[in-house]
Design an enzyme around this catalytic site. Sequence first.
Site, PDB file in Angstrom:
ATOM      1  N   GLU A  87       0.934  -1.121  -0.114  1.00  0.00           N
ATOM      2  CA  GLU A  87       0.052  -0.001   0.091  1.00  0.00           C
ATOM      3  C   GLU A  87       0.906   1.153  -0.014  1.00  0.00           C
ATOM      4  OE1 GLU A  87      -3.198  -0.356  -0.710  1.00  0.00           O
ATOM      5  OE2 GLU A  87      -3.333  -2.348  -0.107  1.00  0.00           O
ATOM      6  N   ALA A  88       1.995   1.220  -0.930  1.00  0.00           N
ATOM      7  CA  ALA A  88       2.875   2.249  -0.762  1.00  0.00           C
ATOM      8  C   ALA A  88       2.302   3.848  -1.311  1.00  0.00           C
ATOM      9  CB  ALA A  88       3.951   2.003  -1.813  1.00  0.00           C
ATOM     10  N   CYS A 144     -10.868  -5.290 -16.723  1.00  0.00           N
ATOM     11  CA  CYS A 144     -12.109  -4.350 -16.301  1.00  0.00           C
ATOM     12  C   CYS A 144     -13.130  -5.344 -16.148  1.00  0.00           C
ATOM     13  CB  CYS A 144     -12.271  -3.594 -17.743  1.00  0.00           C
ATOM     14  SG  CYS A 144     -13.651  -2.596 -17.535  1.00  0.00           S
ATOM     15  N   CYS A 181     -11.444  -0.209 -17.009  1.00  0.00           N
ATOM     16  CA  CYS A 181     -10.448   0.660 -18.000  1.00  0.00           C
ATOM     17  C   CYS A 181     -11.023   1.859 -18.096  1.00  0.00           C
ATOM     18  CB  CYS A 181     -10.676  -0.292 -19.543  1.00  0.00           C
ATOM     19  SG  CYS A 181     -12.225  -0.071 -20.214  1.00  0.00           S
TER      20      CYS A 181
END
Length: 200
Positions: A87-88, A144, A181
């Site tokens: 979770e940078a 997607c 997308c």
Amino acid sequence: MAQLFFEYGAMSSGKSIEILKVAHNYESQGRQVLLMTPITDTRAGIGVVASRIGLSREALAVKPADDLYVLIKSMTGDDLAVILVDEAQFLTPEQVDQLAYTVDNLHIPVMAFGLKQDAFNNLFAGSKRLIELADKLEEMKTICSFCGKKATTQLRIVNGKPQRQGAQVFIGGDEAYIPTCRRHWYNPDLDKIATMFPIK
């Protein structure tokens, strides 16, 4: 030579399972790993890296005020093989600089995993700085939810409807976000959303 890596992808692209796999691979060879995650991510609890497929493990929870270079230097020995950050996107730009400084001065590779942009298609501050500083960038891919093409972002769903504005940070998983997308981020199938997120 140690390097700073940033592996990014939309929600559900497998970032957390990948970081857990990398940690396992290092540790199976008897090498020491430091796993970190920002305290901001509370989905599975503070200081926990968890994947959607059910695997999880504890990690060092870091606060926005923490100096990561000082923290790492104070708790590591010569046998630390890699630093893994989940979770940078929630890191501060200063913390990303501190990770780069760690790579360059402590010669320890850092692999950071996270989202590139938020649900409104704006870069997270931590991700922006990682893109600027990382030695290597790699996109993790998923599809997607509407058309099956490559997802490049995620759509936030609140009360069964796409949310186009609000707080950048809104902690949630499959109950709040779907990968999309670009075309379907702008024009999602509202009927499909209604079946995926029924209002109770």
